[in-house]
Motif scaffolding. Sequence first.
Motif, PDB file in Angstrom:
ATOM      1  N   GLU B  59      -1.471  15.590   6.199  1.00 33.94           N
ATOM      2  CA  GLU B  59      -0.635  15.051   7.281  1.00 33.94           C
ATOM      3  C   GLU B  59      -0.309  13.575   7.046  1.00 33.94           C
ATOM      4  O   GLU B  59      -0.585  12.695   7.859  1.00 33.94           O
ATOM      5  N   TRP B  60       0.325  13.346   5.914  1.00 35.35           N
ATOM      6  CA  TRP B  60       0.638  11.989   5.473  1.00 35.35           C
ATOM      7  C   TRP B  60       1.449  11.204   6.501  1.00 35.35           C
ATOM      8  O   TRP B  60       1.363   9.977   6.573  1.00 35.35           O
ATOM      9  N   TRP B  61       2.237  11.883   7.291  1.00 33.80           N
ATOM     10  CA  TRP B  61       3.121  11.187   8.244  1.00 33.80           C
ATOM     11  C   TRP B  61       2.348  10.549   9.390  1.00 33.80           C
ATOM     12  O   TRP B  61       2.898   9.770  10.139  1.00 33.80           O
ATOM     13  N   LYS B  62       1.073  10.923   9.507  1.00 33.11           N
ATOM     14  CA  LYS B  62       0.262  10.321  10.585  1.00 33.11           C
ATOM     15  C   LYS B  62      -0.530   9.119  10.095  1.00 33.11           C
ATOM     16  O   LYS B  62      -1.265   8.513  10.869  1.00 33.11           O
ATOM     17  N   LYS B  63      -0.406   8.830   8.814  1.00 35.64           N
ATOM     18  CA  LYS B  63      -1.253   7.772   8.243  1.00 35.64           C
ATOM     19  C   LYS B  63      -0.419   6.611   7.735  1.00 35.64           C
ATOM     20  O   LYS B  63       0.717   6.814   7.310  1.00 35.64           O
ATOM     21  N   PRO B  64      -1.011   5.419   7.762  1.00 37.32           N
ATOM     22  CA  PRO B  64      -0.258   4.274   7.231  1.00 37.32           C
ATOM     23  C   PRO B  64      -0.128   4.381   5.713  1.00 37.32           C
ATOM     24  O   PRO B  64      -1.036   4.894   5.050  1.00 37.32           O
ATOM     25  N   ARG B  65       0.990   3.931   5.192  1.00 37.03           N
ATOM     26  CA  ARG B  65       1.189   3.935   3.740  1.00 37.03           C
ATOM     27  C   ARG B  65       0.331   2.855   3.109  1.00 37.03           C
ATOM     28  O   ARG B  65       0.216   1.750   3.628  1.00 37.03           O
ATOM     29  N   SER B  66      -0.281   3.211   2.004  1.00 40.96           N
ATOM     30  CA  SER B  66      -1.104   2.244   1.300  1.00 40.96           C
ATOM     31  C   SER B  66      -0.411   1.881  -0.013  1.00 40.96           C
ATOM     32  O   SER B  66      -0.440   2.641  -0.969  1.00 40.96           O
ATOM     33  N   ARG B  67       0.235   0.737   0.007  1.00 39.89           N
ATOM     34  CA  ARG B  67       1.021   0.335  -1.160  1.00 39.89           C
ATOM     35  C   ARG B  67       0.349  -0.805  -1.904  1.00 39.89           C
ATOM     36  O   ARG B  67      -0.306  -1.632  -1.285  1.00 39.89           O
ATOM     37  N   SER B  68       0.561  -0.849  -3.192  1.00 37.60           N
ATOM     38  CA  SER B  68       0.053  -1.964  -3.967  1.00 37.60           C
ATOM     39  C   SER B  68       1.211  -2.624  -4.696  1.00 37.60           C
ATOM     40  O   SER B  68       1.688  -2.124  -5.722  1.00 37.60           O
ATOM     41  N   LEU B  69       1.674  -3.729  -4.126  1.00 40.34           N
ATOM     42  CA  LEU B  69       2.780  -4.430  -4.782  1.00 40.34           C
ATOM     43  C   LEU B  69       2.315  -5.059  -6.085  1.00 40.34           C
ATOM     44  O   LEU B  69       3.102  -5.246  -7.011  1.00 40.34           O
ATOM     45  N   ILE B  70       1.013  -5.354  -6.144  1.00 36.25           N
ATOM     46  CA  ILE B  70       0.488  -5.955  -7.387  1.00 36.25           C
ATOM     47  C   ILE B  70       0.593  -4.950  -8.532  1.00 36.25           C
ATOM     48  O   ILE B  70       1.001  -5.297  -9.643  1.00 36.25           O
ATOM     49  N   SER B  71       0.251  -3.696  -8.256  1.00 32.22           N
ATOM     50  CA  SER B  71       0.375  -2.664  -9.301  1.00 32.22           C
ATOM     51  C   SER B  71       1.822  -2.566  -9.778  1.00 32.22           C
ATOM     52  O   SER B  71       2.090  -2.411 -10.969  1.00 32.22           O
ATOM     53  N   GLU B  72       2.728  -2.615  -8.815  1.00 30.58           N
ATOM     54  CA  GLU B  72       4.150  -2.522  -9.159  1.00 30.58           C
ATOM     55  C   GLU B  72       4.569  -3.717 -10.026  1.00 30.58           C
ATOM     56  O   GLU B  72       5.279  -3.570 -11.026  1.00 30.58           O
ATOM     57  N   LEU B  73       4.074  -4.883  -9.626  1.00 28.09           N
ATOM     58  CA  LEU B  73       4.401  -6.104 -10.370  1.00 28.09           C
ATOM     59  C   LEU B  73       3.831  -6.054 -11.790  1.00 28.09           C
ATOM     60  O   LEU B  73       4.518  -6.389 -12.760  1.00 28.09           O
ATOM     61  N   ILE B  74       2.592  -5.596 -11.885  1.00 27.16           N
ATOM     62  CA  ILE B  74       1.965  -5.506 -13.212  1.00 27.16           C
ATOM     63  C   ILE B  74       2.760  -4.539 -14.090  1.00 27.16           C
ATOM     64  O   ILE B  74       3.040  -4.811 -15.256  1.00 27.16           O
ATOM     65  N   TYR B  75       3.144  -3.406 -13.498  1.00 25.74           N
ATOM     66  CA  TYR B  75       3.920  -2.414 -14.255  1.00 25.74           C
ATOM     67  C   TYR B  75       5.228  -3.036 -14.746  1.00 25.74           C
ATOM     68  O   TYR B  75       5.608  -2.900 -15.911  1.00 25.74           O
ATOM     69  N   MET B  76       5.915  -3.741 -13.846  1.00 27.93           N
ATOM     70  CA  MET B  76       7.205  -4.333 -14.223  1.00 27.93           C
ATOM     71  C   MET B  76       7.034  -5.395 -15.296  1.00 27.93           C
ATOM     72  O   MET B  76       7.826  -5.486 -16.236  1.00 27.93           O
ATOM     73  N   LEU B  77       5.983  -6.205 -15.145  1.00 35.19           N
ATOM     74  CA  LEU B  77       5.763  -7.244 -16.162  1.00 35.19           C
ATOM     75  C   LEU B  77       5.461  -6.616 -17.523  1.00 35.19           C
ATOM     76  O   LEU B  77       5.954  -7.065 -18.560  1.00 35.19           O
ATOM     77  N   GLN B  78       4.650  -5.565 -17.501  1.00 34.53           N
ATOM     78  CA  GLN B  78       4.362  -4.873 -18.765  1.00 34.53           C
ATOM     79  C   GLN B  78       5.640  -4.289 -19.356  1.00 34.53           C
ATOM     80  O   GLN B  78       5.841  -4.307 -20.570  1.00 34.53           O
ATOM     81  N   GLU B  79       6.481  -3.772 -18.481  1.00 38.68           N
ATOM     82  CA  GLU B  79       7.721  -3.151 -18.940  1.00 38.68           C
ATOM     83  C   GLU B  79       8.695  -4.213 -19.478  1.00 38.68           C
ATOM     84  O   GLU B  79       9.299  -4.040 -20.537  1.00 38.68           O
ATOM     85  N   ILE B  80       8.798  -5.327 -18.763  1.00 44.09           N
ATOM     86  CA  ILE B  80       9.773  -6.347 -19.157  1.00 44.09           C
ATOM     87  C   ILE B  80       9.265  -7.142 -20.369  1.00 44.09           C
ATOM     88  O   ILE B  80      10.002  -7.355 -21.339  1.00 44.09           O
TER      89      ILE B  80
END
Lengths: 534, 301
Positions: B59-80
């Motif tokens: 029931e994912w719609w009842k729970k807050p999203r747990s996001r990690s912008l740092i993971s996204e940033l690390i991925y992008m930096l590795q990619e770029i």
Amino acid sequence: MTLKVRDISRRPGELLDPISPEELVPLPPPYDKPEDQPGWKPINPGSSERLVCNLDGVVATSLPQPKDPEEQRRYVDQFAAGLKKLLDKNNNWTFLQPLLLSLEYCVRCQTCNDACPVFTASGGKEIYRPTYRAEVLRALVGKYAKPGGKLLARLAGNDIELNWTAISRLYELCYRCTLCRRCAQTCPIGVDNGLVTRELRKLFSQELGWAPKELHEKGTVLQLRSGSSTGMNPLVVKDNVEFIDEDIGEETGLAVHTPWDKEGAEVLLIHNAGEILSWPENPGAFAIILNAAGIDWTLASDEVGYDGVNYGLFYDDVQLARIALRHVQVAKKLKVKKIVMGECGHQHKAMVTVSDRILTGQMNIPRESCLVLLERIVFSGKIKFDPSKNDFPVTLHDPCNIVRNLGIVEPQRRILRYLCPQFREMEPHGVNNYCCGGGSGFAVMSGNNFTDWRVSVASRLKFKQILDAFADQPGPEVKKYVCAPCSNCKGQLRDLFQYYGALEKSGITYGGLVELIVNAMVDVKEPFIKWEMH
Amino acid sequence: MSAVIIIVAYFSLAVFVIVAVYRTLRVATLPVHLRWELAPVPHEKGRSHYGGSYLEEYEWWKKPRSRSLISELIYMLQEILLLRGVWEHHRRLWWFSLPFHTGIYLLIGAGALLLVAAGLDWAGAAAAGVMARAAVAVALVGHLLGALGALGLLVRRLTDPRLVAVRTAGTLFNLVFLLAVFTTGAAAVAMADRPARRLVECTQAVLTADFSAAIPGLLAVHLLLAFLLLAYLPFTPMLHFVAKYFTYHRVRWDDDPLVARPRLEGEVKELLEQPVSWSAPHVASGGGKRWIDIARELPEE
């Protein structure tokens, strides 16, 4: 000589790039000798005169030969018109942004090539290269849908001709890709050749009215008209499920009951109706588990509401939307709390994500994967399990539409690690899995010699990784289970295993996840899994 | 000669900015599309390492999203910065693609250092010399890496059977063009007399449109080629550094459900009102029915 993009419109009377079983990458023993394999069925002479066969010697789409040059011209003109609609904000808002990004920014590095199971299995056949059909579309768009395109195409040496040969080959070529999106995953730029293929299929369907009959007439059209792509109407489906309840009840000694149309239920379960006809033990197992766990659930008997199939996902936005809206309307009518997808991969993707943005307001009812609900149930303590009942080698096939496309990776694994002592992974697995070979509708397409192609080529790497996963016990004396929680994947595995005689030669069969769960239930006295090909 | 270079520089810069902005805005203003995400999505906290998503949650719609912008940033930096995707999936190309891209990044950095050096020089600051010498060093390394990468990529295009089969005149031209820019740049910097001074003067001449400035021959050729490349670049797929933002953030990783984005819902409602003109009989568009009506109705048999 290397095949060029522009060759697609040349040499009209010839096959563009014929394929034969001898070219394919080898399989491990005892499947390593091509002479021991069943071979490919030739297209019968009547069909080859009646149908277009100008790509690789395989016919998936059964496109009829045009009556005369006038008809050819008309289709070519329609294609040109469709090309413009594909790039138009009104007609194609649904996928225009990702399509244009993929068309305009590919740097032709070919990083995606090795990711494609069809291209790799074929030994690197040029027309199966994931970039080939995208390059054709790119060249056609460049020349025929942009101002000054004809002059620029000539200057760039990319002068492709839009003619009957090109469009008929391109149409057939759209059905040599399973839309697994493994190529997209590897592209450093984010180009999605799987999407390009889907958009081409859409152009053919929505503008020319061309789509394989298994997906369109016998698929979405039949589903919208009669309620199910199986042809079952509400009365028949209820009858069949009642029979399944009785049968499975006798087999297991449990009282099996499937509730119908229960208003206000917590869960509306929508199966792929193909399960009811081809794998009745699957809906039966669902009923046992949900009842044992005390879930407040129901099936729906309103048309379309009992069949989660949505082949529109593979070729046509309009049909996709029509079916998705009907699924939701049925759920709204029953006032259920959520829709749970049965073991069907493309149903998951169509309902959970792709349709999400057309389900505005009250239509956006919560939708959940059965794998998540099953994990919840298995670890809830409400059902007693004896994992030793599943003490045989088990591996897991990851349906692309559930795993790569939705990121539902671990729930099914946690169940298998708990209930199957000999569970082992294939390599690669999870979001890097190989498609079963039946993706994008292939599993239900079996006209002419297409079944031979899809089991030999599209499934080849899948079969190899299954054999590798069981390499420690290769003989038929040890029975092995490929868990495939997806109806279409099971259909493809059935055809694949039958083609190679995998049960007889290697003791390999397949089935869903719920069957393994029920097999491990303490209350189910007799083995639920039957070691037979069905 | 300096007049030609300065005119070409302004012209190229203008073309680059106009076309790049136009192409970026064109993509950015396209309608929202249907969801088409693709695992792994790096902002999925605690799950991205295996490609999992919030849809694994009961029931994912009842729970807050747990996001990690740092993971996204690390991925992008590795990619770029490290070209992670090419490393993982096309290693043979990576050995040349990495120096090629690193060279470009260094040249952008050298350009920035030169601008600062030119400013400091006008201000009479002593740091101008240090800054200019740093710019020269970075530019030299950047050109050499770029040249090595471009040459390697060109050789791969000419010899790797997988790339030979799909090479076009355009892809070869681009690499030759880039190679010419890098090699002339490396030679101009390496062979110049007092290169730091020369480059600062040249930068100042371009900034002030000083047609009387003397620009040495090889440097002039390099600048001419470099500015022409700048003008040519936005017309090609080489503008993929812009596209990448959209392909990653607006397609692959755009996994927000509609219920979480009310503004998007308004946009979608408008799109559902769009007229559609697809011609196949089953669409039954009637030459311009609304998208939503077509989806709701079934064509008559």
